[in-house]
Design an enzyme around this catalytic site. Structure first.
Site, PDB file in Angstrom:
ATOM      1  N   GLU A  35       0.827  -1.205   0.000  1.00 36.43           N
ATOM      2  CA  GLU A  35       0.000   0.000   0.000  1.00 36.43           C
ATOM      3  C   GLU A  35       0.862   1.255   0.000  1.00 36.43           C
ATOM      4  O   GLU A  35       1.967   1.252   0.536  1.00 36.43           O
ATOM      5  CB  GLU A  35      -0.849   0.042   1.276  1.00 36.43           C
ATOM      6  N   CYS A  56       3.330   8.236   1.834  1.00 32.14           N
ATOM      7  CA  CYS A  56       3.690   7.235   2.827  1.00 32.14           C
ATOM      8  C   CYS A  56       3.942   5.938   2.057  1.00 32.14           C
ATOM      9  O   CYS A  56       3.046   5.413   1.397  1.00 32.14           O
ATOM     10  CB  CYS A  56       2.527   7.091   3.801  1.00 32.14           C
ATOM     11  N   CYS A 116       5.319  -7.640   7.252  1.00 34.17           N
ATOM     12  CA  CYS A 116       6.312  -7.144   8.214  1.00 34.17           C
ATOM     13  C   CYS A 116       6.593  -8.251   9.217  1.00 34.17           C
ATOM     14  O   CYS A 116       5.674  -8.924   9.668  1.00 34.17           O
ATOM     15  CB  CYS A 116       5.769  -5.912   8.937  1.00 34.17           C
ATOM     16  N   CYS A 150       3.896  -6.110  15.636  1.00 35.27           N
ATOM     17  CA  CYS A 150       3.443  -5.263  16.742  1.00 35.27           C
ATOM     18  C   CYS A 150       1.970  -5.601  17.001  1.00 35.27           C
ATOM     19  O   CYS A 150       1.195  -5.808  16.070  1.00 35.27           O
ATOM     20  CB  CYS A 150       3.599  -3.786  16.388  1.00 35.27           C
ATOM     21  N   CYS A 177      -0.939  -3.584  15.145  1.00 35.02           N
ATOM     22  CA  CYS A 177      -0.747  -3.167  13.744  1.00 35.02           C
ATOM     23  C   CYS A 177      -1.340  -4.196  12.782  1.00 35.02           C
ATOM     24  O   CYS A 177      -1.081  -5.396  12.892  1.00 35.02           O
ATOM     25  CB  CYS A 177       0.745  -2.976  13.468  1.00 35.02           C
ATOM     26  N   CYS A 236      -1.951   1.710   8.474  1.00 36.34           N
ATOM     27  CA  CYS A 236      -0.965   0.722   8.052  1.00 36.34           C
ATOM     28  C   CYS A 236      -1.560  -0.674   7.830  1.00 36.34           C
ATOM     29  O   CYS A 236      -2.088  -1.289   8.741  1.00 36.34           O
ATOM     30  CB  CYS A 236       0.092   0.676   9.148  1.00 36.34           C
TER      31      CYS A 236
HETATM   32  N1  SAH Z   1       7.959  -0.287  10.967  1.00 33.47           N
HETATM   33  C1  SAH Z   1       8.015   1.139  10.989  1.00 33.47           C
HETATM   34  C2  SAH Z   1       7.104   1.845   9.989  1.00 33.47           C
HETATM   35  C3  SAH Z   1       5.733   1.305   9.708  1.00 33.47           C
HETATM   36  S1  SAH Z   1       4.292   1.652  10.689  1.00 33.47           S
HETATM   37  C4  SAH Z   1       7.733   1.654  12.370  1.00 33.47           C
HETATM   38  O1  SAH Z   1       7.396   0.867  13.243  1.00 33.47           O
HETATM   39  O2  SAH Z   1       7.906   2.834  12.606  1.00 33.47           O
HETATM   40  C5  SAH Z   1       4.006   3.369  10.742  1.00 33.47           C
HETATM   41  C6  SAH Z   1       3.465   3.827  12.110  1.00 33.47           C
HETATM   42  O3  SAH Z   1       2.083   3.445  12.293  1.00 33.47           O
HETATM   43  C7  SAH Z   1       4.241   3.212  13.275  1.00 33.47           C
HETATM   44  O4  SAH Z   1       4.501   4.191  14.234  1.00 33.47           O
HETATM   45  C8  SAH Z   1       3.235   2.197  13.791  1.00 33.47           C
HETATM   46  O5  SAH Z   1       3.522   1.844  15.108  1.00 33.47           O
HETATM   47  C9  SAH Z   1       1.923   2.949  13.598  1.00 33.47           C
HETATM   48  N2  SAH Z   1       0.721   2.104  13.697  1.00 33.47           N
HETATM   49  C10 SAH Z   1       0.516   0.880  13.201  1.00 33.47           C
HETATM   50  N3  SAH Z   1      -0.724   0.427  13.527  1.00 33.47           N
HETATM   51  C11 SAH Z   1      -1.308   1.407  14.238  1.00 33.47           C
HETATM   52  C12 SAH Z   1      -2.594   1.538  14.868  1.00 33.47           C
HETATM   53  N4  SAH Z   1      -3.516   0.562  14.812  1.00 33.47           N
HETATM   54  N5  SAH Z   1      -2.850   2.698  15.516  1.00 33.47           N
HETATM   55  C13 SAH Z   1      -1.925   3.698  15.568  1.00 33.47           C
HETATM   56  N6  SAH Z   1      -0.717   3.631  15.019  1.00 33.47           N
HETATM   57  C14 SAH Z   1      -0.392   2.489  14.352  1.00 33.47           C
END
Ligand code: SAH
Length: 366
Positions: A91, A106, A113, A117, A120, A343
């Site tokens: 995306e 973005c 990935c 997390c 995510c 994301c």
């Molecule tokens: N791997 C990298 C970049 C990708 S994610 C990183 O961790 O920074 C981009 C951002 O979106 C990251 O800060 C991630 O933690 C956040 N993110 C992902 N899912 C989310 C959610 N459900 N709510 C808020 N932020 C989220």
């Protein structure tokens, strides 16, 4: 086949020489690839046909297929879903901020990935592979071309001004391709963007942060911190076990010494996990030594994930604790709520895995 957009000037010069072409052909080729963004080898009209055939035989020019584009009702956020040649989904998001005259892309750096997390949508789908530099550049060029297309408002028809590696994937685990793509975005004959306008966002990979520092801090760094102590961080980010806070902060000190730019910390607020007053005070102690900004991002809920954003007063109280200590801590507004701009959401919808009910753009476009 190796992607032509991924090849630097040296590689183009070597290829040109190998094929018995005069030196100036390498510059012409680079011009077609980046300045003119030719979509086919046939379009490269000032290159000899035999040379064009050699190019076509030895590399790809475009590899991503657009499956879907969703535009937010306000017309300011659009999200693309692409299919790579191996069927993997990625995306990209374009966010227009008229007030700031910004058009931010973005960009994804991986298919899926590996970090998983807990909050995510991308992590929930597992890891397939790293993107190559060409696939990363292709995303940005496609959105740049789209952004330049004249619309009703003349302010809309200008190229991409900022690139953030905040799409799918962990950019610092795909360092070579990410740095190569970022180099093209900076190059005068690529996009000519200043390094100030390119942000690499990481979940906190110390070796990668040190590598960015060794590069001279050419890009901005954003760190997805999301917790101010080790226990809370491990609960939501399994990678914190591999890269504990002391190792992360030792690398950040090296980066801060290498760069005059502020570090951005992203902090996704999750009720009962990381959003209490004690967490805020701990965060102040942790970040006080850094020239930095903290983006507070209320969690976008993901179905099946047992977390939620804190209440508005709790978010405000958290922010006030940081601001009272002199830290800059804006709460980031949701963008693209109705188009699944957070994301991994479009990809997750296609894969049939749960997607956030209340989507928004990737947290911290700064
Ligand atoms: N791997 C990298 C970049 C990708 S994610 C990183 O961790 O920074 C981009 C951002 O979106 C990251 O800060 C991630 O933690 C956040 N993110 C992902 N899912 C989310 C959610 N459900 N709510 C808020 N932020 C989220």
């Amino acid at each position: 086949m190796r992607h032509w957009l991924a090849r630097g000037s040296d590689e183009l010069a070597a290829f040109t020489k190998e094929h018995g072409q005069p030196t100036f052909r390498a510059k012409q080729l680079r011009d077609w690839l980046h300045a003119k963004r030719a979509a086919s080898f046939d379009a490269m009209s000032n290159l000899p046909a035999t040379f064009r055939t050699a190019l076509a035989n030895e590399g790809s020019l475009r590899t991503l297929r657009e499956l879907e584009r969703r535009d937010a009702a306000d017309g300011l956020t659009s999200k693309w879903l692409w299919e790579a040649e191996d069927g993997g989904l990625i995306e990209s998001v374009l966010i227009i901020e008229k007030r700031l005259s910004r058009r931010t892309v973005c960009v994804s750096s991986m298919i899926g990935c590996p970090l998983a997390c807990a909050f995510c949508a991308t992590g929930g789908g597992g890891f397939r592979r790293n993107l190559n530099a060409g696939e990363i550049i292709e995303q940005v060029y496609a959105l740049d071309t789209y952004a330049r297309t004249p619309g009703d408002d003349p302010r809309d028809s200008a190229g991409v001004s900022h690139v953030v590696f905040m799409g799918m994937g962990e950019p610092l685990l795909n360092l070579d391709a990410v740095l190569s793509a970022a180099g093209t975005f900076r190059d005068a004959d690529g996009m000519g963007l200043s390094g100030r306008r390119i942000t690499i966002s990481t979940a906190g990979v110390p070796d990668g942060i040190r590598a960015l520092a060794a590069e001279g801090g050419n890009c901005r760094l954003a760190v997805s911190l999301h917790a101010s102590n080790q226990a809370a961080r491990e609960r939501i980010m399994p990678c914190a076990k591999t890269w504990p806070l002391p190792a992360l902060f030792a690398a950040l000190e090296v980066f801060a010494a290498s760069s005059s730019r502020d570090i951005t910390f992203e902090y996704c607020l999750i009720d009962g996990v990381n959003a209490g007053r004690a967490d805020a005070r701990e965060l102040v102690r942790l970040l006080k030594p850094f020239r930095c900004k903290i983006n507070l991002i209320p969690l976008n809920p993901v179905p099946g994930v047992p977390f939620a954003a804190p209440s508005a007063p709790d978010i405000r109280a958290f922010q006030e604790t940081l601001e009272a200590a002199g830290l800059s801590a804006p709460v980031r507004m949701e963008k693209g709520a109705e188009i699944g701009a957070a994301c991994g959401q479009l990809g997750a919808q296609r894969r049939g895995t749960p997607t956030p009910a209340q989507p928004s753009a990737p947290g911290s476009i700064s």
